[in-house]
Write a protein that holds these residues in place. Structure first.
Motif, PDB file in Angstrom:
ATOM      1  N   ARG A 118      -0.632  73.936 -17.935  1.00 21.31           N
ATOM      2  CA  ARG A 118      -0.081  74.350 -19.237  1.00 21.31           C
ATOM      3  C   ARG A 118       0.879  75.520 -19.060  1.00 21.31           C
ATOM      4  NH1 ARG A 118      -2.312  72.105 -23.671  1.00 21.31           N
ATOM      5  NH2 ARG A 118      -4.161  70.800 -23.324  1.00 21.31           N
ATOM      6  N   ARG A 119       1.821  75.621 -19.984  1.00 20.34           N
ATOM      7  CA  ARG A 119       2.782  76.723 -19.969  1.00 20.34           C
ATOM      8  C   ARG A 119       2.125  77.982 -20.534  1.00 20.34           C
ATOM      9  NH1 ARG A 119       5.581  72.192 -21.775  1.00 20.34           N
ATOM     10  NH2 ARG A 119       7.225  71.486 -20.350  1.00 20.34           N
ATOM     11  N   ALA A 120       2.876  79.075 -20.474  1.00 18.43           N
ATOM     12  CA  ALA A 120       2.339  80.357 -20.936  1.00 18.43           C
ATOM     13  C   ALA A 120       2.004  80.340 -22.427  1.00 18.43           C
ATOM     14  CB  ALA A 120       3.350  81.468 -20.646  1.00 18.43           C
ATOM     15  N   ASP A 121       2.725  79.530 -23.193  1.00 24.72           N
ATOM     16  CA  ASP A 121       2.455  79.467 -24.634  1.00 24.72           C
ATOM     17  C   ASP A 121       1.344  78.488 -24.989  1.00 24.72           C
ATOM     18  OD1 ASP A 121       3.674  77.099 -24.078  1.00 24.72           O
ATOM     19  OD2 ASP A 121       5.325  77.322 -25.520  1.00 24.72           O
ATOM     20  N   GLY A 122       0.717  77.882 -23.958  1.00 23.42           N
ATOM     21  CA  GLY A 122      -0.397  76.964 -24.185  1.00 23.42           C
ATOM     22  C   GLY A 122      -0.008  75.513 -24.298  1.00 23.42           C
ATOM     23  N   SER A 123       1.279  75.196 -24.346  1.00 27.31           N
ATOM     24  CA  SER A 123       1.714  73.800 -24.449  1.00 27.31           C
ATOM     25  C   SER A 123       1.509  73.089 -23.110  1.00 27.31           C
ATOM     26  CB  SER A 123       3.179  73.721 -24.869  1.00 27.31           C
ATOM     27  OG  SER A 123       4.005  74.363 -23.908  1.00 27.31           O
ATOM     28  N   LEU A 124       1.313  71.802 -23.173  1.00 29.94           N
ATOM     29  CA  LEU A 124       1.011  71.006 -21.981  1.00 29.94           C
ATOM     30  C   LEU A 124       2.262  70.801 -21.140  1.00 29.94           C
ATOM     31  CD1 LEU A 124      -1.196  69.278 -20.530  1.00 29.94           C
ATOM     32  CD2 LEU A 124      -0.323  67.325 -21.825  1.00 29.94           C
ATOM     33  N   ARG A 125       2.158  71.162 -19.849  1.00 31.94           N
ATOM     34  CA  ARG A 125       3.250  70.910 -18.914  1.00 31.94           C
ATOM     35  C   ARG A 125       3.095  69.527 -18.301  1.00 31.94           C
ATOM     36  NH1 ARG A 125       2.804  75.083 -15.922  1.00 31.94           N
ATOM     37  NH2 ARG A 125       4.608  76.278 -16.642  1.00 31.94           N
ATOM     38  N   ASN A 126       1.935  69.224 -17.794  1.00 31.37           N
ATOM     39  CA  ASN A 126       1.632  67.884 -17.277  1.00 31.37           C
ATOM     40  C   ASN A 126       0.129  67.650 -17.345  1.00 31.37           C
ATOM     41  OD1 ASN A 126       1.975  69.645 -14.485  1.00 31.37           O
ATOM     42  ND2 ASN A 126       0.276  68.194 -14.345  1.00 31.37           N
TER      43      ASN A 126
END
Length: 413
Positions: free
Chosen positions: A17-25
């Motif tokens: 996940r990215r720093a903002d909590g969104s899913l990267r993969n």
């Protein structure tokens, strides 16, 4: 000194996940090629799908050399396979299946040099892949790829490919009681909900498949792909005249012959009824089903949830198990426990054997039966001829009959 590259390979990556909590993969298998990561399974965790994607990535990435007169000892097998997939396989009747088999071959032989292939290498491949019909077919494709590469002049010679022995042909046929048990099990099978059977039928499309297979002797792929009216790229059933055109128009003929066949009156009545009877939908009142307004056989002879059935194998196996036509083996699980596995010798192709056997048992003319089934008279006699009432009938009568007195002339002086 830099480390040697490991080449493209599969690696498992955890969810990120990215720093903002969104899913990267999502978690799953990825192709790692240098510093690049490519999703190989769509976050499903399906290893088989990932391996196919890896093989496809290697083939697409690799550009084979086409210089003439090369030494086989310096040319990788991947060169020959890539050229074959590009130049020859697209003209096959089923190019996708050819590509899938050669992808399996590439996993084993990809980095091997053509000159290093010998009988031991072929036998090792066949042993690892089960020494069965599948391994033999894959090696036949490899042989075709290497011979094509040699024929085009890219290498000076091609090695001999040693094939495993041909498997003994299976001629298992059904008795009428077994066929009835399968149809009954398919018609009665229900979906289970919380351990209890519901009122949702889940295998009636298998029953329809079995009726067509049993009364026409047609291969499963032709039945599953058969449309209910003339359709581009598919065989179809002419409901007016009762003719099943098993092969699609303009499709290249293969050794698996698929001539038109006349439907028996009883089967034709079934197909006409399927094409005119609406699907029974439990949620019709709520308007939630996309199949509302569709017939049982709306576009294709065999449909499930309003769509054509691509493969019947999984559902058919469940029906065979429900009919009790098999046995159970206990095999060791990876955790050391024993689990029960269902085994059977009944496959969808058994219906073709059954149709041929029943035709011979009824004393059908051999030429007419061969045309009906789409096989040569020689193949019919060799494989099923012993079921015919006339099989060796004259010999059996002769062996038990009294010897005829011979007319020996009297001695004359």
């Amino acid at each position: 000194m830099p480390r040697t590259s490991k080449g493209a390979r599969l690696v498992w990556r955890a969810e990120s996940r990215r720093a903002d909590g969104s899913l990267r993969n999502g978690a799953g298998w990825f192709i790692r090629d240098g510093a690049t990561f490519i999703s190989a399974c769509g976050s499903t965790g399906d290893r088989g799908r990932a391996e196919k994607r890896l093989a496809q990535h290697i083939v697409e990435k690799y550009r084979p050399a086409r210089e003439c007169g090369r030494d086989p000892a310096a040319v990788p097998v991947a060169d020959a396979v890539s050229v074959y997939l590009t130049d020859v396989a697209p003209s096959h009747a089923k190019p996708k299946e050819t590509a899938e088999r050669l992808i399996v071959v590439l996993r084993w032989f990809g980095d091997t040099k053509i000159g290093d292939i010998n009988g031991k290498v072929c036998r090792d491949y066949a042993k690892v892949h089960g020494n069965g019909a599948a391994a033999r077919r894959q090696l036949e494709d490899l042989r075709a790829a290497l011979n094509n590469y040699h024929r085009e002049g890219y290498i000076t010679s091609a090695p001999a490919i040693v094939l495993p022995a041909k498997p003994v042909p299976r001629c298992r046929s059904l008795t009428r009681d077994e066929a009835a048990a399968l149809l009954r099990a398919a018609w009665r099978m229900r979906q289970s909900w919380k351990g209890k059977p519901s009122d949702r039928c889940t295998a009636r499309h298998v029953a329809r498949f079995m009726l067509v297979a049993l009364y026409t002797g047609t291969r499963s792929a032709a039945i599953c792909g058969a449309a209910i009216r003339p359709t581009e790229g598919a065989g179809y059933v002419d409901l007016e005249y009762g003719i099943f055109y098993r092969c699609a128009a303009r499709r290249r003929e293969t050794k698996k012959r698929q001539p038109p066949v006349r439907l028996p009156e009883r089967l034709l009545a079934h197909v006409r009824r399927w094409a005119a009877t609406p699907l029974e939908i439990k949620t019709k009142g709520r308007g939630k089903s996309a199949s509302i307004g569709r017939m049982i056989a709306h576009d294709h002879v065999v449909e499930w949830n309003g769509k054509p059935v691509k493969s019947i194998k999984k559902a058919f196996r469940s029906v065979v198990e429900a009919a009790g036509l098999g046995w159970y083996d206990y095999v060791a699980a990876p955790d050391g426990s024993m689990r029960r596995v269902f085994r059977t010798d009944i496959t969808p192709h058994v219906f073709r054997h059954t149709a041929a056997t029943w035709l011979m048992q009824q004393g059908t003319d051999r030429w007419a039966a061969a045309g009906f089934l789409g096989m040569t008279v020689e193949m019919l006699i060799e494989t099923y001829g012993h079921h015919h009432p006339d099989f060796q009938a004259e010999a059996t009568r002769a062996i038990v009959s009294k010897s005829r007195p011979r007319n020996v002339p009297k001695k004359t002086v």
